[in-house]
Design a protein around this motif. Structure first.
Motif, PDB file in Angstrom:
ATOM      1  N   PHE A   1       0.635  -5.578  21.818  1.00  0.00           N
ATOM      2  CA  PHE A   1       1.362  -4.353  22.141  1.00  0.00           C
ATOM      3  C   PHE A   1       1.229  -3.294  21.049  1.00  0.00           C
ATOM      4  CE2 PHE A   1       5.447  -2.394  20.935  1.00  0.00           C
ATOM      5  CZ  PHE A   1       5.545  -1.447  21.928  1.00  0.00           C
ATOM      6  N   SER A   2       1.223  -3.752  19.802  1.00  0.00           N
ATOM      7  CA  SER A   2       1.314  -2.794  18.695  1.00  0.00           C
ATOM      8  C   SER A   2       0.298  -3.119  17.613  1.00  0.00           C
ATOM      9  CB  SER A   2       2.706  -2.881  18.059  1.00  0.00           C
ATOM     10  OG  SER A   2       2.859  -4.146  17.430  1.00  0.00           O
ATOM     11  N   GLN A   3       0.157  -2.196  16.680  1.00  0.00           N
ATOM     12  CA  GLN A   3      -0.579  -2.472  15.456  1.00  0.00           C
ATOM     13  C   GLN A   3       0.454  -2.467  14.335  1.00  0.00           C
ATOM     14  OE1 GLN A   3      -3.561  -3.806  13.693  1.00  0.00           O
ATOM     15  NE2 GLN A   3      -4.379  -2.754  15.475  1.00  0.00           N
ATOM     16  N   TYR A   4       0.301  -3.426  13.420  1.00  0.00           N
ATOM     17  CA  TYR A   4       1.276  -3.519  12.340  1.00  0.00           C
ATOM     18  C   TYR A   4       0.602  -3.216  11.005  1.00  0.00           C
ATOM     19  CZ  TYR A   4       4.357  -5.645   8.890  1.00  0.00           C
ATOM     20  OH  TYR A   4       5.134  -5.857   7.782  1.00  0.00           O
ATOM     21  N   GLY A   5       1.275  -2.470  10.157  1.00  0.00           N
ATOM     22  CA  GLY A   5       0.689  -2.136   8.864  1.00  0.00           C
ATOM     23  C   GLY A   5       1.730  -2.061   7.771  1.00  0.00           C
ATOM     24  N   SER A   6       1.256  -2.049   6.535  1.00  0.00           N
ATOM     25  CA  SER A   6       2.160  -1.861   5.401  1.00  0.00           C
ATOM     26  C   SER A   6       1.406  -1.097   4.324  1.00  0.00           C
ATOM     27  CB  SER A   6       2.618  -3.209   4.853  1.00  0.00           C
ATOM     28  OG  SER A   6       1.600  -3.773   4.056  1.00  0.00           O
ATOM     29  N   LEU A   7       2.111  -0.773   3.260  1.00  0.00           N
ATOM     30  CA  LEU A   7       1.468  -0.087   2.145  1.00  0.00           C
ATOM     31  C   LEU A   7       1.125  -1.072   1.030  1.00  0.00           C
ATOM     32  CD1 LEU A   7       3.732   3.108   1.995  1.00  0.00           C
ATOM     33  CD2 LEU A   7       1.444   2.920   2.970  1.00  0.00           C
ATOM     34  N   LEU A   8       1.083  -2.361   1.385  1.00  0.00           N
ATOM     35  CA  LEU A   8       0.829  -3.377   0.355  1.00  0.00           C
ATOM     36  C   LEU A   8      -0.637  -3.396  -0.053  1.00  0.00           C
ATOM     37  CD1 LEU A   8       2.907  -6.359   1.770  1.00  0.00           C
ATOM     38  CD2 LEU A   8       3.486  -4.893  -0.160  1.00  0.00           C
ATOM     39  N   SER A   9      -0.857  -3.502  -1.339  1.00  0.00           N
ATOM     40  CA  SER A   9      -2.217  -3.588  -1.845  1.00  0.00           C
ATOM     41  C   SER A   9      -2.768  -4.985  -1.573  1.00  0.00           C
ATOM     42  CB  SER A   9      -2.229  -3.299  -3.344  1.00  0.00           C
ATOM     43  OG  SER A   9      -1.313  -4.128  -3.996  1.00  0.00           O
TER      44      SER A   9
ATOM     45  N   SER B   1      -6.166  -2.074  -4.808  1.00  0.00           N
ATOM     46  CA  SER B   1      -5.253  -2.827  -5.665  1.00  0.00           C
ATOM     47  C   SER B   1      -4.005  -2.032  -6.029  1.00  0.00           C
ATOM     48  CB  SER B   1      -5.977  -3.272  -6.939  1.00  0.00           C
ATOM     49  OG  SER B   1      -6.138  -2.187  -7.819  1.00  0.00           O
ATOM     50  N   THR B   2      -3.935  -0.778  -5.604  1.00  0.00           N
ATOM     51  CA  THR B   2      -2.759   0.039  -5.917  1.00  0.00           C
ATOM     52  C   THR B   2      -2.351   0.832  -4.682  1.00  0.00           C
ATOM     53  OG1 THR B   2      -4.224   1.823  -6.596  1.00  0.00           O
ATOM     54  CG2 THR B   2      -3.355   0.419  -8.350  1.00  0.00           C
ATOM     55  N   ILE B   3      -1.164   1.364  -4.721  1.00  0.00           N
ATOM     56  CA  ILE B   3      -0.669   2.187  -3.620  1.00  0.00           C
ATOM     57  C   ILE B   3      -1.588   3.393  -3.392  1.00  0.00           C
ATOM     58  CG2 ILE B   3       1.011   3.203  -5.254  1.00  0.00           C
ATOM     59  CD1 ILE B   3       1.495   3.095  -1.474  1.00  0.00           C
ATOM     60  N   ILE B   4      -2.137   3.946  -4.469  1.00  0.00           N
ATOM     61  CA  ILE B   4      -2.965   5.150  -4.283  1.00  0.00           C
ATOM     62  C   ILE B   4      -4.245   4.809  -3.520  1.00  0.00           C
ATOM     63  CG2 ILE B   4      -2.031   6.603  -6.103  1.00  0.00           C
ATOM     64  CD1 ILE B   4      -4.063   5.614  -8.044  1.00  0.00           C
ATOM     65  N   ALA B   5      -4.776   3.615  -3.760  1.00  0.00           N
ATOM     66  CA  ALA B   5      -5.989   3.216  -3.024  1.00  0.00           C
ATOM     67  C   ALA B   5      -5.646   2.855  -1.579  1.00  0.00           C
ATOM     68  CB  ALA B   5      -6.667   2.051  -3.717  1.00  0.00           C
ATOM     69  N   VAL B   6      -4.470   2.275  -1.371  1.00  0.00           N
ATOM     70  CA  VAL B   6      -4.058   1.952   0.004  1.00  0.00           C
ATOM     71  C   VAL B   6      -3.974   3.236   0.831  1.00  0.00           C
ATOM     72  CG1 VAL B   6      -2.149   1.115   1.418  1.00  0.00           C
ATOM     73  CG2 VAL B   6      -2.844  -0.169  -0.608  1.00  0.00           C
ATOM     74  N   MET B   7      -3.378   4.259   0.235  1.00  0.00           N
ATOM     75  CA  MET B   7      -3.241   5.537   0.954  1.00  0.00           C
ATOM     76  C   MET B   7      -4.625   6.091   1.305  1.00  0.00           C
ATOM     77  SD  MET B   7       0.156   6.466   1.071  1.00  0.00           S
ATOM     78  CE  MET B   7       0.526   8.191   0.790  1.00  0.00           C
ATOM     79  N   SER B   8      -5.543   6.074   0.349  1.00  0.00           N
ATOM     80  CA  SER B   8      -6.888   6.589   0.613  1.00  0.00           C
ATOM     81  C   SER B   8      -7.598   5.763   1.673  1.00  0.00           C
ATOM     82  CB  SER B   8      -7.746   6.547  -0.657  1.00  0.00           C
ATOM     83  OG  SER B   8      -7.076   7.127  -1.715  1.00  0.00           O
ATOM     84  N   LYS B   9      -7.382   4.442   1.589  1.00  0.00           N
ATOM     85  CA  LYS B   9      -8.059   3.550   2.528  1.00  0.00           C
ATOM     86  C   LYS B   9      -7.625   3.845   3.965  1.00  0.00           C
ATOM     87  CE  LYS B   9     -11.052   0.436   3.224  1.00  0.00           C
ATOM     88  NZ  LYS B   9     -12.450   0.611   2.793  1.00  0.00           N
TER      89      LYS B   9
END
Lengths: 560, 447
Positions: free
Chosen positions: A180-188, A196-204
C-alpha cells in the motif's frame, strides 16, 4: 523454608502465566456471530446505544434491535459490555520480527559506493515477504484493541513497501491492501558507508527521486515510440519509486523530533511526494510546515513520564539555576504529553504510530493524554476513522456500520476509563478473548527478615538500546546461570565477546559492568544498573565520566 | 542606572520572538567604527525593520522604537566568521573523496548553544562549513545568528551565495588513501580528484545541454553530485578550500584557472605568506588563524605575520575561528594580527568584518556600518582591539540577541524532557560529540 516459599510462589504464578499467554479462539462452527445487546458506539462522536450486531462471513450485515439472526449464529451475550469499532494501527512494525542479529554486514570495498541494499535503499522490497502473523506483536496489538495494522518494514533509509493487514491468525486472508505504501526514514546507512550522515541522506533522496522521475519518463517515451530510443534498463529501486514520484502512493516518513520533521518537510518541498510524518514526538514547533503539507500526522505514543523530583547533587554548583531548569523540564514534559491536544486544537488530523511504544503501554499513554484534557471521542476518532481515511479503507473499516468488516472491541466499561478492559476483540468475525487482568501480585522483593527472596531469572540473550544524545546505540548481552550466580558477555556486531564483571542480582535489580578499549588511548568502564521485569529491562548505563544514559532491553532468547 | 535599558521581560520577548522578525532600534551617541567610512564619534545609528536606516547626529526614532545609550561605547558591525562548524548537526560525509551534493544547510541545528556564545563574542554571521575529510566536500551554509528560534529555516542568511568546501593535503589522503585504500593517497592524487571531477562535470553538463537542445532523446542519468560540480564550473558556487602548503595552493589555483573557475577562497592557508603575491594576482581570498599552527605535520611552517603579510600584498584576507571557542573572541585574534604585523585599526578590524563578508559574497548586506545594510551591530565597552574589550550588546536584524546585562544562565532553546538536569551540565563540560563518537564506535561498531 525458602524452598517451600519458592514452590508456592511458582504454583501461584505458573497458571497465570499460561492463561495470559494464550488467547483461546473459537473452533469455528459457524460463519455468523451475533453480539447481543451491547452498548454500541457506532463510530467516534456518537453516544452508546443498546443494540446488537450480526457479523456474517466477517462482514457486519445487521446492526440494531430485533435482528433477523440465522439459527446457527454463535451468540455472544454482551449485556454488560460496550462495543466499539476496533482500532486501526496507522503505522507500525507489527508482524515484522526483528532482523536476525547474526546477519553480518559485509565489508564494503569502496564506502562511497556501497550499493543500494547496503545503503539501506530497498524500496522494491515488500513487507509482505517478511510478515509473521504468529509474531507476538500481533497478539499484543490485538490485546490493545487493534484489528488492522499498517505494517511497514524495519530498516534504514527506504527499507520497502508497507501493507495493510488484518490481525488474525489466518495468513492467506490477512491482506486488505498489499504494498500500500512506501516507508522511509532519515536514518543513515549502518556502518561507515554512504550515506553516513543526515546531509548525505537528504542528498540521496533528491538524487533518487529525480532519477526515478527521469527513468519513468524514459519508460513512457519508449512505450509510446521506441524508435531512436535506448531501451530502458532494469532498475528495480527506481521503478519501485514511480508511484511515490507520481503521488499515487503515500510515503510514510519517520521523523521524531522537531528538527527531523523540519528536515523531512523541507526535503518534501524538493521531492514533492505525498508525505506522512510518522512517529512524531515533538511536532508542535512545525505547525506552519505541517499545515502546508496538508496531510494527517502520526504521533508517537512514547510519552515522557512525569518528572520525579531529582536528588539535588550536593556537588553540583548552586549556580546551576536548578529551580528554573527543573520548571523548564516540567514544561517540556507537558508539551510532549500534550502534543495530540495541540494538533487537535490546531485542526491537524492525527493518528498514532507504534514504533517506540510497547502495545501494553498504549492504553496507559492514551489515558495520560486524556487526563491532560483531550476528549475521549477525539482519541477514538484518531484510532478509528482518521487512520481508516488516511489508509483509504474507510469504506470497510473505522466504524460499526452495515457492510463494513466485523472488527469490534468489546470492553467491560467505557473505553479510556480507569479499570476499563478489553474482554473480546472480533477480527473479521473471529473472536479473541482476553483473560481478565488480576491485580498484579506484587512480587515480594524482601521477606520479613529483610533478606531478598525471589531473584529474577536473567539467563538468555538480551538486546538493548542505549539512548545517547541524538542517537540510539544497540548492543547484545548474554547471561548464563552458573550455580547461584550469573556470568555474562557483551557481544558486538562482529560476534566478539567481552566478559561482564561484578554481575549482581538483587530481586529484580541487576547491575554489572564491563570495560572496552577506546579509540585513542586507554579504555573505559561502563556500569549498568537495570530493573528486570519479565523479559524487559530498563535502567541506565553510565559511561566513565561522560554521563549516564537510558538503557532499555528485551530478552530475545532463553536457554532451552 | 543601567545604560542598556532592557528589562528581562524585554530580553525574553526578543529571545522568543519569531526569528525572521526584524526589529527597530536607535543607538545613541556611540563611537561608530564604520569600517568603510572611518570613525564617527558621538554619532547615532538608527535601525529600522532590520536595516540600517540612518547614521548621523541627533537622530530621532519614531515612538515605540527602543533607544540604547552608547555614550562612551564602541559600535561596530557584527563580526563575520568565514569558517566555523557551529549550528549544524553533521559536518563530514567522509565516505567518498567527492561529495559535492551534500549540504550542511540540510542539517541546521538552531539549538546549538554555541550560537549564543558566538553572539556573546559579537559574531552575528558565521559560515557553517562541511569538514575537510574529502577533496571536494559538501556545500556550506551562511548562518545569521538569530538564536532563540526552533525553526532551522530562520537561521539561514537568506540569499547568501552558495559555497562549497574543498580540502587539500593530509586530511583527504588520510581518510581515503590510508583509511579506505582508494585514491587519493598522495598530494598528487588530490589534484587528480579535482581534475577528474571537473572533467566529468563538464562532460555531464554537455550531455544535458545536448539533451535539452533535442540532440539526444534520452536524458542522461541524473547525478546531483555532478550537477553541483558543474555549478562550480559555471561560477554559481564559491570554493572555500582547506589548505596549508604553498605548493598545493598554487596547484589549486592552476587547476581552477584551467577549468575557468574564478571564485576561490583558501582557508587556513598557513603557508599563504610564501605565495602572497601569487594569491593577490590570481584574486583568491585567504582566511587564516592569527597564530595557530603545528597541530599536524603539514602545518609546522607558519607565522603570526601571515595575516599582515597577506594583507600588505593585497590579498583579501580574513581571520576565522574554525572553533566554537575561538569564535567567542575573534576581536582578540584580529588584535593579535595587528600586534605582530603592524596593521592599522581599520585593516585589523576588516579581517573580521568586511573581508570575510566579501569572501562569502555578502558584503552588500553586512561587514560595515552603512545605510541600507543589515542591522547587525555589536557594542563594545572599550575599543574592540583592546585586550579589555568586552561585547555588551549584540544585535541581529535590529533585534537584541545578546545583552551582557541580562545574560540568563539557561539559554537552551530546546529542552529534552528526559535528560536529567545535572547530566546536562556535565555534557557541557566535555566535548561530547568527539569523545562519545570514539567510545561508542569502539563499543558497538556503529556508524
Amino acid at each position: 523454608m525458602r524452598k517451600l516459599c519458592l514452590s508456592i510462589f511458582m504454583l501461584i504464578c505458573m497458571p497465570l502465566y499460561y492463561l495470559s499467554a494464550q488467547e483461546p479462539e473459537d473452533i469455528k462452527l459457524s460463519n455468523s456471530i451475533l453480539i447481543e445487546n451491547a452498548m454500541v458506539v457506532v463510530k467516534a462522536g456518537t453516544a452508546a446505544k443498546k443494540s446488537s450486531i450480526l457479523i456474517e462471513d466477517g462482514v457486519i450485515t445487521q446492526i440494531g434491535t430485533n435482528l433477523n439472526v440465522p439459527g446457527d449464529a454463535i451468540v455472544l451475550k454482551a449485556d454488560s459490555l460496550y462495543a466499539y469499532p476496533a482500532f486501526i494501527d496507522a503505522c507500525s512494525h507489527t508482524a515484522i520480527p526483528k532482523k536476525d542479529k547474526d546477519e553480518k554486514q559485509k565489508e564494503v570495498k569502496d564506502p562511497g559506493n556501497p550499493g543500494y541494499a547496503r545503503a539501506g535503499i530497498t524500496p522494491q522490497k515488500s513487507v509482505s515477504h517478511n510478515l509473521a502473523l504468529n509474531d507476538n506483536s500481533v497478539k499484543e496489538m490485538r490485546k490493545a484493541g487493534f484489528a488492522i495494522s499498517h505494517a511497514v518494514p524495519r530498516g534504514r533509509m527506504l527499507p520497502g513497501k508497507g501493507s495493510i493487514i488484518l490481525l488474525n491468525d489466518d495468513d492467506k486472508a490477512s491482506y486488505i491492501l498489499q504494498d500500500f505504501s512506501q516507508y522511509g526514514s532519515l536514518l543513515s546507512a549502518k556502518g561507515r558507508v554512504y550515506p553516513s550522515t543526515i546531509i548525505a541522506v537528504m542528498s540521496k533522496y533528491r538524487d533518487l527521486i529525480q532519477q526515478s522521475k527521469n527513468a519513468y519518463k524514459h519508460e513512457q517515451d519508449y512505450l509510446s515510440n521506441p524508435i531512436g530510443l535506448k531501451r530502458p534498463g532494469y532498475a528495480p529501486e527506481l521503478q519501485a519509486l514511480y508511484p511515490v514520484v507520481n503521488q499515487s502512493q503515500l510515503l510514510f516518513m519517520q521523523a521524531e523530533k522537531t528538527l527531523d520533521i523540519s528536515r523531512a518537510l523541507t526535503l518534501n518541498k524538493d521531492i514533492n511526494t505525498k508525505m506522512i510524518i510518522v512517529e512524531a514526538k515533538q511536532a508542535w514547533p512545525n505547525l506552519t510546515a505541517l499545515k502546508s503539507n496538508n496531510a494527517p500526522i502520526l504521533l508517537s505514543l512514547d510519552l515522557p513520564e512525569d518528572v520525579k523530583e531529582e536528588k539535588k547533587d550536593s556537588t553540583a554548583e548552586v549556580s546551576l539555576d536548578y529551580e528554573n531548569m527543573m520548571s523548564r523540564k516540567k514544561q517540556s514534559i507537558l508539551d510532549y504529553q500534550n502534543q495530540a491536544k495541540f494538533m487537535h486544537d490546531n485542526n491537524i488530523a492525527f493518528s498514532f504510530s507504534y514504533f517506540d511504544t510497547k502495545p501494553k503501554d498504549i492504553h496507559k499513554n492514551l489515558n495520560k493524554i486524556i487526563e491532560n484534557g483531550l476528549d475521549k471521542q477525539v482519541i477514538l476518532e484518531a484510532l478509528t476513522l482518521t487512520p481508516a481515511k488516511m489508509l483509504g479503507i474507510d469504506q470497510v473499516a473505522g466504524s460499526l456500520e452495515k457492510g463494513k468488516l466485523g472488527n469490534v472491541i468489546l470492553s467491560n466499561k467505557e473505553l479510556f476509563t480507569e479499570d476499563s478492559q478489553i474482554e473480546f476483540l472480533i477480527v473479521e468475525g473471529t473472536k479473541y478473548a482476553f483473560e481478565k487482568k488480576e491485580k498484579k501480585k506484587k512480587k515480594k522483593k524482601k521477606s520479613e527478615d529483610g533478606e531478598s527472596t525471589e531473584a529474577a531469572n536473567i539467563a538468555g540473550q538480551w538486546s538493548v538500546i542505549v539512548e545517547v544524545p541524538g542517537d540510539e546505540q544497540e548492543a547484545e548481552f548474554k547471561f548464563s546461570k552458573d550455580g547461584d550466580d550469573y556470568t555474562g558477555v557483551l557481544i558486538d556486531d562482529e560476534g566478539e565477546e567481552t566478559p561482564l564483571e561484578s554481575i549482581s542480582l538483587d530481586g529484580n535489580n541487576l547491575s554489572f559492568s564491563f570495560t572496552v578499549p577506546m579509540d585513542q588511548a586507554g579504555e573505559v568502564t561502563m556500569d549498568a544498573e537495570v530493573e528486570i521485569d519479565g523479559d524487559d529491562m530498563e535502567g541506565s548505563l553510565s559511561v566513565g565520566t561522560f554521563g549516564s544514559f537510558k538503557m532499555t532491553g528485551t530478552r530475545t532468547g532463553k536457554p532451552k | 542606572m543601567n545604560k542598556y535599558i532592557l528589562s528581562i521581560a524585554l530580553l525574553c520577548m526578543a529571545f522568543f520572538m519569531k526569528a525572521q522578525d526584524k526589529g527597530s532600534v536607535l543607538i545613541k551617541n556611540g563611537t561608530l567604527i564604520t569600517i568603510t567610512d572611518g570613525i564617527k564619534e558621538n554619532t547615532d545609528i538608527l535601525i529600522k525593520d532590520g536595516k540600517i536606516k540612518k547614521i548621523g547626529k541627533s537622530l530621532k526614532a519614531g515612538s515605540g522604537t527602543k533607544e540604547i545609550d552608547a555614550q562612551g561605547q564602541y559600535v561596530m558591525p557584527g563580526i563575520v566568521d568565514a569558517h566555523s562548524h557551529i549550528g549544524i548537526s553533521a559536518v563530514n560525509e567522509a565516505t567518498a573523496p567527492v561529495t559535492a551534493e551534500v549540504w550542511v544547510g540540510d542539517a541546521i541545528n538552531p539549538f546549538d548553544v554555541s550560537l549564543y556564545r558566538a553572539l556573546a563574542g559579537g559574531v552575528t554571521v558565521s559560515h557553517a562549513m562541511h569538514g575537510s575529510a574529502n577533496a571536494i566536500g559538501g556545500q556550506c551554509e551562511t548562518l545569521k545568528h538569530r538564536y532563540g528560534t526552533m525553526d532551522p529555516e530562520d537561521m539561514r542568511m537568506e540569499d547568501a551565495p552558495r559555497t562549497i568546501k574543498f580540502a587539500l593535503g593530509e586530511n583527504p589522503m588520510r581518510v581515503h588513501g590510508e583509511g579506505n585504500n582508494i585514491s587519493p593517497s598522495t598530494r598528487m592524487g588530490v589534484e587528480q580528484v579535482f581534475r577528474k571531477a571537473f572533467s566529468e562535470a563538464r562532460e555531464y553538463r554537455n550531455q544535458w545541454n545536448e539533451y535539452k537542445a533535442g540532440k539526444t532523446k534520452v536524458a542522461p542519468t541524473y547525478n546531483l553530485r555532478m550537477e553541483t560540480v558543474a555549478d562550480i564550473l559555471d561560477g554559481k558556487i564559491i570554493i572555500h578550500c582547506h589548505s596549508y602548503r604553498a605548493d598545493e595552493i598554487l596547484m589549486l589555483m592552476n587547476v581552477c584557472e584551467e577549468f575557468g573557475v574564478k571564485k576561490l577562497v583558501f582557508q587556513h592557508v598557513n603557508e599563504g605568506f610564501k605565495v602572497a603575491p601569487e594569491l593577490a594576482a590570481w584574486g583568491a581570498g585567504a582566511s587564516v588563524f592569527s597564530d595557530w599552527w603545528a597541530y599536524k605535520f603539514e602545518v609546522y611552517y607558519s607565522t603570526a605575520y601571515n595575516a599582515a603579510i597577506l594583507t600588505k600584498n593585497g590579498v583579501l584576507t580574513s581571520i576565522n575561528s574554525d572553533s566554537g571557542e575561538l569564535i567567542r573572541h575573534l576581536y582578540h585574534e584580529a588584535a593579535k594580527s595587528q600586534k605582530y604585523g603592524g596593521l592599522t585599526d581599520e585593516e585589523a578590524l576588516k579581517l573580521i568584518t568586511l573581508n570575510p563578508a566579501k569572501q562569502l559574497g555578502i558584503d552588500d548586506r553586512v561587514g560595515s556600518l552603512e545605510e541600507g545594510k543589515d542591522g547587525d551591530v555589536v557594542i563594545f565597552n572599550k575599543h574592540p582591539l583592546s585586550i579589555y574589550a568586552i561585547p555588551q550588546l549584540t544585535i541581529v536584524d535590529g533585534i537584541v540577541r545578546f545583552d551582557r546585562a541580562n545574560d540568563q544562565k539557561d539559554m537552551r532553546v530546546d529542552i529534552d524532557p528526559e535528560a536529567s538536569i545535572p547530566s546536562y551540565m556535565e555534557w557541557n563540560a566535555h566535548d561530547h560529540d568527539k569523545c562519545m563518537q570514539g567510545v561508542f564506535e569502539t563499543l558497538f561498531h556503529e556508524h
